[in-house]
Design a protein around this motif. Structure first.
Motif, PDB file in Angstrom:
ATOM      1  N   ASP A 143       0.855  -1.189   0.000  1.00  0.00           N
ATOM      2  CA  ASP A 143       0.000   0.000   0.000  1.00  0.00           C
ATOM      3  C   ASP A 143       0.889   1.236   0.000  1.00  0.00           C
ATOM      4  O   ASP A 143       1.574   1.524   0.989  1.00  0.00           O
ATOM      5  N   THR A 146       0.119   3.909   3.040  1.00  0.00           N
ATOM      6  CA  THR A 146       0.556   3.603   4.401  1.00  0.00           C
ATOM      7  C   THR A 146       2.059   3.364   4.486  1.00  0.00           C
ATOM      8  O   THR A 146       2.672   3.653   5.512  1.00  0.00           O
ATOM      9  N   GLN A 147       2.672   2.852   3.415  1.00  0.00           N
ATOM     10  CA  GLN A 147       4.105   2.568   3.454  1.00  0.00           C
ATOM     11  C   GLN A 147       4.955   3.796   3.157  1.00  0.00           C
ATOM     12  O   GLN A 147       6.061   3.919   3.698  1.00  0.00           O
ATOM     13  N   ALA A 150       2.061   8.540   3.441  1.00  0.00           N
ATOM     14  CA  ALA A 150       1.617   9.081   4.724  1.00  0.00           C
ATOM     15  C   ALA A 150       2.758   9.272   5.705  1.00  0.00           C
ATOM     16  O   ALA A 150       2.628  10.038   6.663  1.00  0.00           O
ATOM     17  N   ARG A 151       3.868   8.601   5.488  1.00  0.00           N
ATOM     18  CA  ARG A 151       4.926   8.603   6.494  1.00  0.00           C
ATOM     19  C   ARG A 151       5.755   9.880   6.501  1.00  0.00           C
ATOM     20  O   ARG A 151       6.114  10.387   7.567  1.00  0.00           O
ATOM     21  N   ASP A 169       2.754   7.372  14.883  1.00  0.00           N
ATOM     22  CA  ASP A 169       1.628   6.579  14.396  1.00  0.00           C
ATOM     23  C   ASP A 169       0.329   6.992  15.081  1.00  0.00           C
ATOM     24  O   ASP A 169      -0.738   7.016  14.455  1.00  0.00           O
ATOM     25  N   ARG A 173      -3.064   8.305  13.210  1.00  0.00           N
ATOM     26  CA  ARG A 173      -4.391   7.718  13.422  1.00  0.00           C
ATOM     27  C   ARG A 173      -5.410   8.773  13.830  1.00  0.00           C
ATOM     28  O   ARG A 173      -6.557   8.759  13.374  1.00  0.00           O
ATOM     29  N   ASN A 176      -6.404  10.834  10.840  1.00  0.00           N
ATOM     30  CA  ASN A 176      -7.303  10.065   9.980  1.00  0.00           C
ATOM     31  C   ASN A 176      -8.745  10.162  10.481  1.00  0.00           C
ATOM     32  O   ASN A 176      -9.685  10.303   9.683  1.00  0.00           O
ATOM     33  N   TYR A 186     -12.325   4.731   9.080  1.00  0.00           N
ATOM     34  CA  TYR A 186     -11.637   5.442  10.150  1.00  0.00           C
ATOM     35  C   TYR A 186     -12.487   5.615  11.404  1.00  0.00           C
ATOM     36  O   TYR A 186     -11.959   5.823  12.496  1.00  0.00           O
ATOM     37  N   ARG A 263       0.333  14.217   1.920  1.00  0.00           N
ATOM     38  CA  ARG A 263       0.335  12.770   1.656  1.00  0.00           C
ATOM     39  C   ARG A 263      -0.580  12.443   0.492  1.00  0.00           C
ATOM     40  O   ARG A 263      -0.283  11.579  -0.337  1.00  0.00           O
ATOM     41  N   LYS A 411      -7.015   6.787   0.588  1.00  0.00           N
ATOM     42  CA  LYS A 411      -6.762   5.955   1.771  1.00  0.00           C
ATOM     43  C   LYS A 411      -5.734   4.865   1.474  1.00  0.00           C
ATOM     44  O   LYS A 411      -4.862   4.592   2.290  1.00  0.00           O
ATOM     45  N   HIS A 412      -5.883   4.246   0.293  1.00  0.00           N
ATOM     46  CA  HIS A 412      -5.008   3.131  -0.064  1.00  0.00           C
ATOM     47  C   HIS A 412      -4.719   3.181  -1.569  1.00  0.00           C
ATOM     48  O   HIS A 412      -5.599   3.556  -2.358  1.00  0.00           O
TER      49      HIS A 412
END
Length: 417
Positions: A143, A146-147, A150-151, A169, A173, A176, A186, A263, A411-412
């Motif tokens: 993904d 998420t990988q 978003a980081r 993290d 969350r 989100n 979410y 992101r 989201k993904h």
């Protein structure tokens, strides 16, 4: 003029439609003689109002943005219904203020975005991007959001504020939940507006806001006692300073606006550069020459923030249309960024587009995004690292979009390299 029955901007089902269908609806709205008036949906425990004028043309959005004396950000700009006190204490930062209160807070928090501060961040940005991509290589493609996407932004914002790595993290969350408060993934709730369901969603929203506010407020208290020279120390000490409540609200604004929107731009960027291989080849042929206009074209095309609200302070006429004191208007940036009157072939993705007067960072005027330069730098650093380290990276399939009338979120997104 009221809204046609086949386009209801106040209903969640409209925002669940495929993006192409939504953009076609906004094209039809732009073609109308004047902005439509949209009946407002009341939200249980929050309330509502009679409705709002939907400003969908570039000319209307930019003119209203410049004229803050008439098109006010008070009582709130980030909510269609007026925000009750128990929410505004967490989500009522300077985007919900006019001058002079807005000018004072913007002057204080602009210390976070000086050229000196941003220059000091360059090495940190490059190091963070390298570590994030390196970890994704170890994990294998899955993904992209998420990988990778978003980081980086949440790490940058948390590092700026001195938030420890083990809390990053949690911060992600909470953001989100704040921006995805209508999305079942979410909130864990079904997408309807029943009173019990809304109450639970608001409780989750309130808890997320309280958690982030208190995290920043406690850090501010520590920096008042023991300044370290970091950003929070600058914001809570000195002649002009933020109170604990102001710092908490600013952190929520910073992490939401600076983390979530960037992101989404990075995620959309990979999707767009995958779907348009000619544009990708052009970018990689001369990365340094094309990356800044490419970032702006990604932001224009994707428009991560869909809309903000303004409220009329007095009767006013604009572009031949009359508005009354107290009227609400919504500035639809996504529609303005596809306005045929301003952009040639607006539905085309073109990284050489020039000029590109998009409003993806907000319209011109006092509320133009303070972090626009930082967002471009984050996108630049991440795409440089990705295409250098993983030249074959591309998205796979269609994104999983956020259900929201405020954030055009991804989201993904599956990807491979």
């Amino acid at each position: 003029m009221t809204l046609s029955t086949d386009v209801d901007l106040s209903q969640l089902p409209f925002w669940a439609l495929p993006q192409a269908e939504r953009m076609e609806a906004f094209r039809r709205l732009r073609a109308l003689e004047r902005p439509v008036f949209v009946p407002e949906q009341a939200v249980p425990f929050v309330g509502g109002g009679p409705g709002y004028h939907a400003l969908v043309r570039h000319a209307d959005v930019t003119e209203a943005s410049r004229n803050a004396a008439v098109f006010s950000s008070e009582p709130c700009s980030n909510s269609i219904p007026d925000m009750p006190r128990w929410l505004s204490v967490y989500f009522g930062s300077m985007i919900n203020m006019d001058d002079p209160r807005h000018a004072r807070l913007r002057r204080v928090v602009s210390r976070a975005f000086t050229p000196r501060i941003l220059a000091k961040m360059e090495e940190d940005l490059a190091r963070a991007a390298a570590e994030i991509v390196g970890q994704a290589v170890e994990e294998g493609p899955g993904d992209f959001v998420t990988q990778i996407a978003a980081r980086l932004p949440v790490r940058v914002i948390c590092d700026m504020m001195g938030i420890p790595a083990h809390l990053h993290d949690m911060v992600l969350r909470r953001t989100n939940v704040i921006l995805g408060n209508a999305d079942p993934e979410y909130t864990g709730l079904s997408p309807d507006f029943g009173r019990v369901n809304v109450a639970r969603g608001l409780a989750k929203l309130l808890h997320a806001g309280f958690s982030l506010n208190r995290l920043a407020a406690r850090l501010g208290d520590e920096r008042r006692r023991r300044p370290t020279g970091d950003l929070v120390s600058l914001l809570v000490n000195g002649e002009e300073r933020l109170s604990s409540q102001e710092l908490g609200s600013f952190f929520i604004l910073l992490v939401v606006a600076g983390s979530e929107t960037t992101r989404n731009a990075i995620a959309y960027g990979l999707k767009l550069l995958t779907d348009h291989p000619g544009q990708r080849e052009l970018l990689l042929a001369n990365f340094d020459a094309h990356i800044v206009p490419a970032c702006d074209e990604i932001v224009r095309y994707a428009t991560p923030v869909i809309q903000f609200r303004r409220t009329l302070t007095r009767d006013h006429e604009m572009n031949g249309n009359a508005y009354r004191k107290g009227d609400k208007v919504l500035l639809f940036y996504n529609s303005a960024n596809r306005d045929e009157a301003v952009f040639d072939d607006p539905d085309a993705f073109d990284i050489t587009r020039d000029p590109n007067p998009h409003v993806g960072f907000g319209g011109p005027g006092p509320h133009y995004c303070l972090g626009a330069h930082l967002a471009r730098r984050e996108m630049t650093v991440m795409f440089r690292e990705l295409f250098t380290r993983l030249p074959g990276i591309r998205s796979v399939g269609e994104p999983d979009f956020l259900l929201s009338n405020f954030i055009n979120g991804v989201k993904h997104l599956r990807y491979t390299f």
